[in-house]
Design an enzyme around this catalytic site. Structure first.
Site, PDB file in Angstrom:
ATOM      1  N   ASN A   9      52.056 -19.253   8.762  1.00 35.77           N
ATOM      2  CA  ASN A   9      52.283 -18.160   7.811  1.00 35.77           C
ATOM      3  C   ASN A   9      52.058 -18.727   6.413  1.00 35.77           C
ATOM      4  OD1 ASN A   9      53.278 -16.115   6.210  1.00 35.77           O
ATOM      5  ND2 ASN A   9      55.386 -16.234   6.973  1.00 35.77           N
ATOM      6  N   TRP A  10      50.893 -18.405   5.857  1.00 36.71           N
ATOM      7  CA  TRP A  10      50.528 -18.995   4.558  1.00 36.71           C
ATOM      8  C   TRP A  10      51.286 -18.322   3.405  1.00 36.71           C
ATOM      9  CZ3 TRP A  10      44.439 -19.811   4.656  1.00 36.71           C
ATOM     10  CH2 TRP A  10      44.127 -20.659   5.736  1.00 36.71           C
ATOM     11  N   LYS A  11      51.950 -17.217   3.692  1.00 40.32           N
ATOM     12  CA  LYS A  11      52.690 -16.458   2.668  1.00 40.32           C
ATOM     13  C   LYS A  11      51.776 -16.156   1.468  1.00 40.32           C
ATOM     14  CE  LYS A  11      56.948 -18.282   4.499  1.00 40.32           C
ATOM     15  NZ  LYS A  11      58.354 -18.676   4.310  1.00 40.32           N
ATOM     16  N   HIS A  98      59.455 -10.138   8.833  1.00 36.35           N
ATOM     17  CA  HIS A  98      59.822 -11.453   8.292  1.00 36.35           C
ATOM     18  C   HIS A  98      61.017 -11.276   7.347  1.00 36.35           C
ATOM     19  CE1 HIS A  98      59.714 -15.164   6.019  1.00 36.35           C
ATOM     20  NE2 HIS A  98      59.027 -15.682   7.029  1.00 36.35           N
ATOM     21  N   GLU A 100      61.639 -12.420   4.555  1.00 37.43           N
ATOM     22  CA  GLU A 100      61.264 -12.174   3.152  1.00 37.43           C
ATOM     23  C   GLU A 100      60.883 -10.712   2.938  1.00 37.43           C
ATOM     24  OE1 GLU A 100      58.445 -15.419   2.850  1.00 37.43           O
ATOM     25  OE2 GLU A 100      60.123 -16.808   3.050  1.00 37.43           O
ATOM     26  N   GLU A 170      64.089 -17.031  13.429  1.00 38.34           N
ATOM     27  CA  GLU A 170      64.004 -17.714  12.140  1.00 38.34           C
ATOM     28  C   GLU A 170      65.335 -17.602  11.407  1.00 38.34           C
ATOM     29  OE1 GLU A 170      59.711 -18.231  10.785  1.00 38.34           O
ATOM     30  OE2 GLU A 170      60.369 -16.325  10.002  1.00 38.34           O
ATOM     31  N   GLY A 176      62.158 -22.550   4.541  1.00 39.66           N
ATOM     32  CA  GLY A 176      61.761 -23.132   3.260  1.00 39.66           C
ATOM     33  C   GLY A 176      62.809 -24.020   2.617  1.00 39.66           C
ATOM     34  N   SER A 216      61.564 -24.438   8.468  1.00 38.01           N
ATOM     35  CA  SER A 216      61.416 -25.852   8.114  1.00 38.01           C
ATOM     36  C   SER A 216      60.901 -26.717   9.266  1.00 38.01           C
ATOM     37  CB  SER A 216      62.740 -26.412   7.571  1.00 38.01           C
ATOM     38  OG  SER A 216      63.081 -25.745   6.378  1.00 38.01           O
ATOM     39  N   GLY A 237      55.739 -22.078   8.016  1.00 34.30           N
ATOM     40  CA  GLY A 237      55.406 -21.677   6.657  1.00 34.30           C
ATOM     41  C   GLY A 237      54.840 -22.855   5.879  1.00 34.30           C
ATOM     42  N   GLY A 238      55.701 -23.540   5.136  1.00 27.46           N
ATOM     43  CA  GLY A 238      55.278 -24.624   4.253  1.00 27.46           C
ATOM     44  C   GLY A 238      54.319 -25.622   4.892  1.00 27.46           C
TER      45      GLY A 238
HETATM   46  P1  PGA Z   1      59.035 -22.570   6.512  1.00 27.44           P
HETATM   47  O1  PGA Z   1      58.808 -20.995   6.703  1.00 27.44           O
HETATM   48  O2  PGA Z   1      58.330 -23.254   7.661  1.00 27.44           O
HETATM   49  O3  PGA Z   1      58.449 -22.889   5.190  1.00 27.44           O
HETATM   50  O4  PGA Z   1      60.503 -22.795   6.588  1.00 27.44           O
HETATM   51  C1  PGA Z   1      58.838 -20.390   7.970  1.00 27.44           C
HETATM   52  C2  PGA Z   1      58.603 -18.921   7.851  1.00 27.44           C
HETATM   53  O5  PGA Z   1      59.045 -18.329   6.859  1.00 27.44           O
HETATM   54  O6  PGA Z   1      57.964 -18.289   8.720  1.00 27.44           O
END
Ligand code: PGA
Length: 256
Positions: A9-11, A98, A100, A170, A176, A216, A237-238
Site C-alpha cells: 500500500n503505497w498510500k 483502511h 486511514e 491491521e 506506521g 509495521s 505500507g512503509g
Molecule cells: P505500515 O502500514 O506497514 O506502514 O505500518 C500498513 C498499512 O497501513 O496498510
C-alpha cells in the site's frame, strides 16, 4: 487452498518517476525467483500512477490494486473513482476500509459494506481492513471492534462472493509506528477473525479466506509474523516503498 498475499500500500507517496522506478526495482528484484502459484503480489499505487505501474509489471505475476474506491458506478461524485474505472486499468484488487479512510475520511462500517459489494460486482477482490485502536485494545475491546467491523463489511455478501474477500487485520496502533503486534496478539486476532467468518458462513469457507497482517511489517520481522498461525500474508505500507525490503518480505512469504 488459500493463497499467500503480499500487498504493498503505497498510500499518498511517490510521483510519476519514482512510482515507475519503484515498480521496476520490484520487478528486477523478483527476476529469477520461483514464487509458484500460491503467492500473490499486489501493488497498490496512488490512483494516478496505476496505469504507469501497470505498464511496468505487465506480463509478470504482480497484480494491481487500488487503495480505495467509491461504491457508485458513475455519476456526479467529484473526485471519486469507481470499481469499473479500476477494472478498466487492470486492477484486480482494492483495499477497502483502511483505518486511514475510516478515521480521516469518515468512512463508516456501512460505507465499507457498500464498497465491498461494489468491488465484487465490479470483479475486484476487496482487501477489507479491520483493527482496533490502542485505547480499544487497552479496554479489552479488540474482539468487539473487530467482530463489528468484519460482520458489517460482510453484511449481505453471499457465500460465493465472500470467497473472493481478503481480510487484513491491521491494529491501528501498529500502523506506521514501528511497533508491530506480537505473534501472540496476531495469532489470537487471526484465529478470532477466522472463527467469525466460520460463524457467518461455514468453517470450511473460513479456511479458504486469506487473512493478512498489516502494521509495521518490514524485512526484519516479516519471517516471524508470517510464521504466526493463521497469517496468510501481509499488507505493507512503509516497507513497500523500499523495493529491497518489499522483495525481502516476498521472499520470506515464499520460503515459509
Ligand atoms: P505500515 O502500514 O506497514 O506502514 O505500518 C500498513 C498499512 O497501513 O496498510
Amino acid at each position: 487452498m488459500r493463497k499467500t498475499i503480499i500487498a504493498g500500500n503505497w498510500k499518498m507517496n511517490t510521483n510519476r518517476s519514482s512510482s515507475i522506478a519503484l515498480a521496476d526495482a520490484i520487478v528486477d528484484g523478483l527476476r529469477g525467483e520461483h514464487l509458484g502459484d500460491t503467492i500473490e503480489i499486489v501493488l497498490c499505487p496512488p490512483f494516478v500512477f496505476i496505469p504507469l505501474v501497470g505498464d511496468r509489471i505487465r506480463g509478470g505475476h504482480i497484480r494491481l490494486g487500488a487503495q480505495t474506491m467509491n461504491n457508485e458506478p458513475s455519476g456526479a461524485f467529484t473526485g471519486e473513482v469507481s470499481g469499473e474505472m479500476l477494472r478498466s486499468v487492470d486492477c484486480s484488487h482494492v483495499i477497502v476500509g483502511h483505518s486511514e479512510r475510516r478515521t480521516m475520511f469518515a468512512e463508516s462500517d456501512l460505507d465499507v459494506c457498500y464498497r465491498v459489494n461494489a468491488a465484487q460486482e465490479g470483479g475486484l477482490a476487496p482487501i477489507i481492513c479491520v483493527g482496533e485502536t490502542s485505547a480499544e485494545r487497552e479496554k479489552g475491546l479488540m474482539k468487539e471492534v473487530v467482530e463489528r467491523q468484519v460482520r458489517a463489511a460482510l453484511e449481505g455478501i453471499l457465500e460465493f462472493a465472500a470467497r473472493t474477500c481478503i481480510i487484513a487485520y491491521e491494529p491501528i496502533w501498529a500502523i506506521g509506528t514501528g511497533e508491530n503486534a506480537t505473534p501472540e496478539q496476531i495469532g489470537e486476532a487471526h484465529a478470532f477473525i477466522r472463527d467469525i467468518i466460520g460463524r457467518i458462513y461455514t468453517p470450511e469457507l473460513a479456511e479458504d479466506i486469506s487473512i493478512l497482517y498489516g502494521g509495521s511489517m518490514n524485512a526484519a520481522n516479516a519471517a516471524s509474523i508470517l510464521a504466526c498461525p493463521g497469517v496468510d500474508g501481509g499488507l505493507i505500507g512503509g516497507a513497500s516503498l523500499d523495493a529491497a525490503a518489499f522483495v525481502s518480505i516476498i521472499r520470506s512469504a515464499a520460503t515459509r
